[in-house]
Design a protein around this motif. Structure first.
Motif, mmCIF file in Angstrom:
data_model
loop_
_atom_site.group_PDB
_atom_site.id
_atom_site.type_symbol
_atom_site.label_atom_id
_atom_site.label_comp_id
_atom_site.label_asym_id
_atom_site.label_seq_id
_atom_site.Cartn_x
_atom_site.Cartn_y
_atom_site.Cartn_z
ATOM 1 N N PHE A 264 0.818 -1.212 0.000
ATOM 2 C CA PHE A 264 0.000 0.000 0.000
ATOM 3 C C PHE A 264 0.857 1.269 0.000
ATOM 4 O O PHE A 264 0.444 2.304 -0.521
ATOM 5 C CB PHE A 264 -0.935 -0.012 1.215
ATOM 6 C CG PHE A 264 -2.165 0.827 1.043
ATOM 7 C CD1 PHE A 264 -3.152 0.463 0.151
ATOM 8 C CD2 PHE A 264 -2.348 1.982 1.786
ATOM 9 C CE1 PHE A 264 -4.297 1.232 -0.013
ATOM 10 C CE2 PHE A 264 -3.482 2.761 1.638
ATOM 11 C CZ PHE A 264 -4.466 2.387 0.726
ATOM 12 N N ASP A 265 2.049 1.184 0.581
ATOM 13 C CA ASP A 265 2.916 2.371 0.646
ATOM 14 C C ASP A 265 3.859 2.489 -0.555
ATOM 15 O O ASP A 265 4.713 3.374 -0.601
ATOM 16 C CB ASP A 265 3.725 2.382 1.946
ATOM 17 C CG ASP A 265 4.673 1.181 2.056
ATOM 18 O OD1 ASP A 265 4.745 0.367 1.104
ATOM 19 O OD2 ASP A 265 5.317 1.046 3.112
ATOM 20 N N GLY A 275 -1.174 2.685 -2.879
ATOM 21 C CA GLY A 275 -2.560 2.875 -2.490
ATOM 22 C C GLY A 275 -3.562 2.273 -3.455
ATOM 23 O O GLY A 275 -3.441 1.119 -3.874
ATOM 24 N N GLU A 276 -4.551 3.080 -3.842
ATOM 25 C CA GLU A 276 -5.625 2.581 -4.679
ATOM 26 C C GLU A 276 -5.217 2.430 -6.140
ATOM 27 O O GLU A 276 -6.037 2.005 -6.963
ATOM 28 C CB GLU A 276 -6.847 3.497 -4.554
ATOM 29 C CG GLU A 276 -7.460 3.456 -3.159
ATOM 30 C CD GLU A 276 -8.749 4.264 -3.049
ATOM 31 O OE1 GLU A 276 -9.183 4.819 -4.081
ATOM 32 O OE2 GLU A 276 -9.301 4.329 -1.946
ATOM 33 N N ARG A 283 -5.278 -5.975 -3.697
ATOM 34 C CA ARG A 283 -5.186 -5.546 -2.289
ATOM 35 C C ARG A 283 -5.871 -6.547 -1.353
ATOM 36 O O ARG A 283 -5.397 -6.813 -0.241
ATOM 37 C CB ARG A 283 -5.831 -4.170 -2.130
ATOM 38 C CG ARG A 283 -4.973 -3.026 -2.642
ATOM 39 C CD ARG A 283 -5.684 -1.696 -2.469
ATOM 40 N NE ARG A 283 -6.512 -1.361 -3.614
ATOM 41 C CZ ARG A 283 -7.644 -0.670 -3.568
ATOM 42 N NH1 ARG A 283 -8.120 -0.256 -2.392
ATOM 43 N NH2 ARG A 283 -8.315 -0.387 -4.657
ATOM 44 N N ARG A 317 -1.146 -2.222 8.480
ATOM 45 C CA ARG A 317 -2.227 -1.370 7.964
ATOM 46 C C ARG A 317 -1.646 -0.046 7.460
ATOM 47 O O ARG A 317 -0.974 0.672 8.195
ATOM 48 C CB ARG A 317 -3.254 -1.060 9.051
ATOM 49 C CG ARG A 317 -4.101 -2.215 9.476
ATOM 50 C CD ARG A 317 -5.052 -1.813 10.600
ATOM 51 N NE ARG A 317 -6.192 -1.042 10.091
ATOM 52 C CZ ARG A 317 -6.305 0.267 10.153
ATOM 53 N NH1 ARG A 317 -5.333 1.000 10.698
ATOM 54 N NH2 ARG A 317 -7.381 0.887 9.677
ATOM 55 N N GLY A 318 -1.908 0.252 6.207
ATOM 56 C CA GLY A 318 -1.450 1.522 5.654
ATOM 57 C C GLY A 318 -0.039 1.487 5.108
ATOM 58 O O GLY A 318 0.365 2.419 4.405
ATOM 59 N N SER A 319 0.729 0.454 5.440
ATOM 60 C CA SER A 319 2.075 0.332 4.875
ATOM 61 C C SER A 319 2.097 -0.840 3.891
ATOM 62 O O SER A 319 2.136 -0.650 2.676
ATOM 63 C CB SER A 319 3.120 0.153 5.983
ATOM 64 O OG SER A 319 2.787 -0.953 6.811
ATOM 65 N N ASP A 322 -3.783 -2.536 2.535
ATOM 66 C CA ASP A 322 -4.877 -1.564 2.516
ATOM 67 C C ASP A 322 -5.601 -1.668 3.858
ATOM 68 O O ASP A 322 -6.109 -2.744 4.215
ATOM 69 C CB ASP A 322 -5.830 -1.903 1.360
ATOM 70 C CG ASP A 322 -6.985 -0.913 1.238
ATOM 71 O OD1 ASP A 322 -7.232 -0.144 2.188
ATOM 72 O OD2 ASP A 322 -7.665 -0.936 0.200
ATOM 73 N N PRO A 323 -5.684 -0.584 4.631
ATOM 74 C CA PRO A 323 -6.330 -0.658 5.950
ATOM 75 C C PRO A 323 -7.768 -1.153 5.885
ATOM 76 O O PRO A 323 -8.216 -1.887 6.768
ATOM 77 C CB PRO A 323 -6.279 0.787 6.447
ATOM 78 C CG PRO A 323 -5.199 1.437 5.671
ATOM 79 C CD PRO A 323 -5.174 0.763 4.337
ATOM 80 N N ASP A 327 -9.202 -4.350 8.030
ATOM 81 C CA ASP A 327 -10.337 -4.199 8.943
ATOM 82 C C ASP A 327 -11.481 -5.124 8.556
ATOM 83 O O ASP A 327 -12.158 -5.690 9.417
ATOM 84 C CB ASP A 327 -10.817 -2.747 8.943
ATOM 85 C CG ASP A 327 -9.777 -1.788 9.529
ATOM 86 O OD1 ASP A 327 -8.850 -2.279 10.200
ATOM 87 O OD2 ASP A 327 -9.906 -0.571 9.297
#
Length: 347
Positions: A264-265, A275-276, A283, A317-319, A322-323, A327
């Motif tokens: 994701f990073d 990211g997206e 993801r 999460r976030g690295s 995808d958070p 979740d």
């Protein structure tokens, strides 16, 4: 057949019923109503093959009755014949505008009544045959589509099994990570078609390992930087194997093969997407694949316990991940445990 006759004059009902009876085969249901409200209720509960209705009636006149029936049944489904007085030309125009298919003038002329009713019943029979043919055609399309999907799934399964013979990862891993992916997609509220396609495509994520040399793929210890560079090529190889298919499912599998190692990073491979920019399927599979790899024993490592594996997902999460996908997976934790138990590795 079922034919409804609506006229507030009993003698007219008796006459029309007798005329209709001579034109229809035995077993035809002919229902008569002196109350247009009762006739309308019957039409609401049934799909008549023909409605014959008078104009001058209490509560609802013929035009109001036709307008109400047309809200229930379209003109190409249920034919309506209006009976009205000869001098009421404007009424005849209104009844046709309201949705009547034809009209007759009073007094009823049998030589006019018979061919018009026969024509309307013939049209109704043709419509029913066409509708049945369409239903049969739709059923055949659904059946053939299901057969195509089944063949695609068989192809995917066989390709995935071919990869298994070279890869130390197991068939249980493929099933677990595919079902974990499905859990995430469902929790994200994605369309059913996407979820079903993901379940079938996810097992192909590592198909590119068929192009990885054995001395690297099966090495029990840590890979060198050079060996890791060769190992990472499996993402592009998998994409090359699957890319270009006309099948949406194989297209998704190619996308997953290429992107499930992206992070994701932006620190992942092979393209360093951020990211997206990473396709959603990639993801989702990244979370499912890593979690199952962590909790599974391999020749080069023991299985991690669940708590340690979950903590790694949270830390990533976030690295790495995808958070939203992390979740979603943790929100379906109890179901994930059922999947883990269901698809155990063979001894």
């Amino acid at each position: 057949m079922a034919i409804a006759i609506v006229d507030d004059t009993p003698i007219n009902l008796t006459l029309i019923q007798a005329l209709v009876r001579k034109l229809t085969p035995a077993g035809t249901e002919i229902v008569c109503f002196t109350s247009p409200l009762e006739g309308l209720q019957w039409c609401s509960d049934h799909e008549p093959d023909l409605v014959i209705v008078d104009y001058m009636m209490p509560d609802l006149n013929g035009i109001e009755f036709i307008s109400a029936v047309r809200k229930l049944h379209s003109a190409d489904v249920v034919p309506i014949l209006m009976v009205t007085a000869a001098h009421e030309k404007e009424v005849r125009y209104q009844c046709l505008t309201a949705g009547a298919n034809d009209f007759l003038t009073k007094p009823i002329d049998r030589h006019e009544f018979d061919p018009r009713v026969r024509t309307m019943l013939s049209l109704r029979e043709s419509h029913k045959r066409l509708r049945n043919w369409n239903d049969d055609l739709q059923e055949a399309v659904v059946r053939k589509t299901a057969e195509i999907v089944a063949r695609e799934r068989e192809t995917v399964t066989r390709l995935a099994r071919a990869a298994e013979f070279r890869d130390p990862e197991t068939g249980g891993h493929i099933l677990r990570m595919a079902h974990y992916s499905l859990l995430i997609a469902e929790h994200l509220g994605l369309e059913r078609e996407f979820c079903d396609r993901l379940l079938t495509a996810a097992p192909m994520h590592d198909i590119g390992k068929v192009g990885t040399p054995d001395n690297i793929l099966l090495k029990p210890g840590r890979l060198t930087d050079e060996e890791m560079e060769v190992m990472r090529q499996h993402a592009s190889i998998g994409h090359d194997i699957l890319n270009g298919s006309s099948s949406p499912m194989i297209q998704m599998a190619a996308e997953i093969a290429l992107t499930h190692h992206e992070k994701f990073d932006g620190s992942g491979y092979p393209n360093g997407l951020v990211g997206e920019a990473i396709p959603l399927a990639g993801r989702i599979v990244a979370v499912a694949d890593v979690f199952d790899a962590l909790t599974s024993a391999r020749p080069y490592k023991p299985a991690w316990d669940l708590e340690r594996s979950v903590n790694l997902l949270k830390e990533g999460r976030g690295s790495h991940f995808d958070p939203v996908c992390v979740d979603a997976f943790l929100a379906r934790w109890e179901e994930a445990l059922v999947i883990r138990e269901r698809f155990q590795d063979e001894e």
